[in-house]
Design a protein around this motif. Structure first.
Motif, PDB file in Angstrom:
ATOM      1  N   GLY A 153       0.768  -1.241   0.000  1.00 37.22           N
ATOM      2  CA  GLY A 153       0.000   0.000   0.000  1.00 37.22           C
ATOM      3  C   GLY A 153       0.796   1.287   0.000  1.00 37.22           C
ATOM      4  N   ILE A 154       2.055   1.255   0.400  1.00 37.15           N
ATOM      5  CA  ILE A 154       2.833   2.495   0.518  1.00 37.15           C
ATOM      6  C   ILE A 154       3.192   3.059  -0.854  1.00 37.15           C
ATOM      7  N   THR A 155       3.789   2.246  -1.702  1.00 35.37           N
ATOM      8  CA  THR A 155       4.164   2.717  -3.039  1.00 35.37           C
ATOM      9  C   THR A 155       2.916   3.029  -3.862  1.00 35.37           C
ATOM     10  N   ALA A 156       1.834   2.316  -3.601  1.00 33.71           N
ATOM     11  CA  ALA A 156       0.569   2.600  -4.288  1.00 33.71           C
ATOM     12  C   ALA A 156       0.088   4.014  -3.974  1.00 33.71           C
ATOM     13  N   ALA A 157       0.276   4.440  -2.731  1.00 33.72           N
ATOM     14  CA  ALA A 157      -0.104   5.804  -2.352  1.00 33.72           C
ATOM     15  C   ALA A 157       0.754   6.831  -3.093  1.00 33.72           C
ATOM     16  N   MET A 158       2.023   6.490  -3.291  1.00 34.11           N
ATOM     17  CA  MET A 158       2.903   7.386  -4.052  1.00 34.11           C
ATOM     18  C   MET A 158       2.435   7.499  -5.498  1.00 34.11           C
ATOM     19  N   ASP A 159       1.966   6.400  -6.061  1.00 34.96           N
ATOM     20  CA  ASP A 159       1.442   6.436  -7.426  1.00 34.96           C
ATOM     21  C   ASP A 159       0.162   7.277  -7.489  1.00 34.96           C
ATOM     22  N   ALA A 160      -0.691   7.145  -6.492  1.00 34.20           N
ATOM     23  CA  ALA A 160      -1.911   7.963  -6.447  1.00 34.20           C
ATOM     24  C   ALA A 160      -1.547   9.447  -6.387  1.00 34.20           C
ATOM     25  N   LEU A 161      -0.506   9.770  -5.626  1.00 32.89           N
ATOM     26  CA  LEU A 161      -0.038  11.161  -5.544  1.00 32.89           C
ATOM     27  C   LEU A 161       0.484  11.621  -6.905  1.00 32.89           C
ATOM     28  N   ARG A 162       1.272  10.782  -7.569  1.00 31.04           N
ATOM     29  CA  ARG A 162       1.805  11.146  -8.892  1.00 31.04           C
ATOM     30  C   ARG A 162       0.661  11.400  -9.870  1.00 31.04           C
ATOM     31  N   LEU A 163      -0.353  10.555  -9.849  1.00 31.43           N
ATOM     32  CA  LEU A 163      -1.492  10.744 -10.745  1.00 31.43           C
ATOM     33  C   LEU A 163      -2.272  12.008 -10.381  1.00 31.43           C
ATOM     34  N   ALA A 164      -2.321  12.349  -9.091  1.00 30.53           N
ATOM     35  CA  ALA A 164      -2.959  13.612  -8.677  1.00 30.53           C
ATOM     36  C   ALA A 164      -2.161  14.797  -9.217  1.00 30.53           C
ATOM     37  N   GLN A 165      -0.840  14.698  -9.194  1.00 23.96           N
ATOM     38  CA  GLN A 165      -0.003  15.754  -9.760  1.00 23.96           C
ATOM     39  C   GLN A 165      -0.281  15.943 -11.245  1.00 23.96           C
ATOM     40  N   LEU A 166      -0.664  14.863 -11.903  1.00 23.66           N
ATOM     41  CA  LEU A 166      -0.970  14.918 -13.331  1.00 23.66           C
ATOM     42  C   LEU A 166      -2.426  15.287 -13.602  1.00 23.66           C
ATOM     43  N   GLY A 167      -3.202  15.553 -12.527  1.00 22.48           N
ATOM     44  CA  GLY A 167      -4.563  16.041 -12.683  1.00 22.48           C
ATOM     45  C   GLY A 167      -5.675  15.100 -12.288  1.00 22.48           C
ATOM     46  N   ARG A 168      -5.353  13.920 -11.814  1.00 22.50           N
ATOM     47  CA  ARG A 168      -6.378  12.926 -11.444  1.00 22.50           C
ATOM     48  C   ARG A 168      -6.490  12.855  -9.922  1.00 22.50           C
ATOM     49  N   ASP A 169      -7.481  13.495  -9.330  1.00 23.50           N
ATOM     50  CA  ASP A 169      -7.576  13.562  -7.861  1.00 23.50           C
ATOM     51  C   ASP A 169      -8.530  12.522  -7.260  1.00 23.50           C
ATOM     52  N   ASP A 170      -8.935  11.545  -8.061  1.00 25.79           N
ATOM     53  CA  ASP A 170      -9.887  10.552  -7.564  1.00 25.79           C
ATOM     54  C   ASP A 170      -9.355   9.123  -7.671  1.00 25.79           C
ATOM     55  N   VAL A 171      -8.048   8.960  -7.630  1.00 25.91           N
ATOM     56  CA  VAL A 171      -7.435   7.638  -7.736  1.00 25.91           C
ATOM     57  C   VAL A 171      -7.594   6.891  -6.418  1.00 25.91           C
ATOM     58  N   ALA A 172      -8.073   5.675  -6.500  1.00 29.30           N
ATOM     59  CA  ALA A 172      -8.238   4.838  -5.310  1.00 29.30           C
ATOM     60  C   ALA A 172      -6.960   4.040  -5.066  1.00 29.30           C
ATOM     61  N   VAL A 173      -6.707   3.728  -3.800  1.00 32.33           N
ATOM     62  CA  VAL A 173      -5.561   2.912  -3.408  1.00 32.33           C
ATOM     63  C   VAL A 173      -6.089   1.613  -2.807  1.00 32.33           C
ATOM     64  N   TYR A 174      -5.551   0.520  -3.274  1.00 28.66           N
ATOM     65  CA  TYR A 174      -5.846  -0.788  -2.675  1.00 28.66           C
ATOM     66  C   TYR A 174      -4.801  -0.957  -1.586  1.00 28.66           C
ATOM     67  N   ASP A 175      -5.141  -0.556  -0.375  1.00 28.07           N
ATOM     68  CA  ASP A 175      -4.143  -0.463   0.692  1.00 28.07           C
ATOM     69  C   ASP A 175      -3.604  -1.812   1.148  1.00 28.07           C
ATOM     70  N   GLY A 176      -4.360  -2.871   0.999  1.00 28.05           N
ATOM     71  CA  GLY A 176      -3.849  -4.200   1.333  1.00 28.05           C
ATOM     72  C   GLY A 176      -2.932  -4.733   0.241  1.00 28.05           C
ATOM     73  N   SER A 177      -3.116  -4.208  -0.934  1.00 20.88           N
ATOM     74  CA  SER A 177      -2.304  -4.486  -2.104  1.00 20.88           C
ATOM     75  C   SER A 177      -2.076  -5.969  -2.360  1.00 20.88           C
ATOM     76  N   LEU A 178      -0.949  -6.288  -2.991  1.00 24.56           N
ATOM     77  CA  LEU A 178      -0.673  -7.651  -3.425  1.00 24.56           C
ATOM     78  C   LEU A 178      -0.672  -8.639  -2.267  1.00 24.56           C
ATOM     79  N   ALA A 179      -0.160  -8.228  -1.115  1.00 22.83           N
ATOM     80  CA  ALA A 179      -0.131  -9.130   0.049  1.00 22.83           C
ATOM     81  C   ALA A 179      -1.537  -9.566   0.442  1.00 22.83           C
ATOM     82  N   GLU A 180      -2.473  -8.638   0.507  1.00 23.67           N
ATOM     83  CA  GLU A 180      -3.855  -8.971   0.866  1.00 23.67           C
ATOM     84  C   GLU A 180      -4.543  -9.755  -0.242  1.00 23.67           C
ATOM     85  N   TRP A 181      -4.316  -9.347  -1.481  1.00 25.98           N
ATOM     86  CA  TRP A 181      -4.969 -10.005  -2.608  1.00 25.98           C
ATOM     87  C   TRP A 181      -4.569 -11.474  -2.681  1.00 25.98           C
TER      88      TRP A 181
END
Length: 120
Positions: free
Chosen positions: A81-109
């Protein structure tokens, strides 16, 4: 000085069932935030595209995979979930402020279901 009022945005947290369904839904872009080596080596969730958060990828890369398409739901994930949050931030910088994060990520999946025991 400014006043900040925090508010929950539950739509920005993705669940395991949402991620499971994303592989078969062209209205969802599932973004793997890990390095290309991790994406290829450790595997990834089926249907995911790789936008490595640490690379600072250009707008064109995010546009090419559909992550900036306002008609699609974009969900990021990584190992935990940590790097996923960084990607959500990068996409927000590019104009997308509604990106969801799967916080459990690959480990949970991977832990959620025997059918998820394999990655692509």
């Amino acid at each position: 000085p400014a006043e900040f009022t925090a508010r929950r945005r539950p739509e920005l947290i993705a669940s395991t069932p949402e991620v499971d369904a994303a592989a078969d839904d062209d209205r969802v872009v599932l973004v793997d935030a890990l390095s290309p080596q991790e994406y290829a080596g450790a595997g990834h969730i089926p249907g995911a595209v790789n936008l490595p958060a640490m690379s600072g990828y250009p707008r064109e890369e995010a546009e090419a995979c559909g992550a900036l398409d306002p008609g699609k739901r974009t969900i990021t994930y990584c190992h935990g979930g940590i790097t996923a949050a960084m990607d959500a931030l990068r996409l927000a910088q590019l104009g997308r402020d509604d990106v969801a994060v799967y916080d459990g990520s690959l480990a949970e999946w991977l832990a959620a279901s025997p059918k998820n025991s394999r990655t692509v």
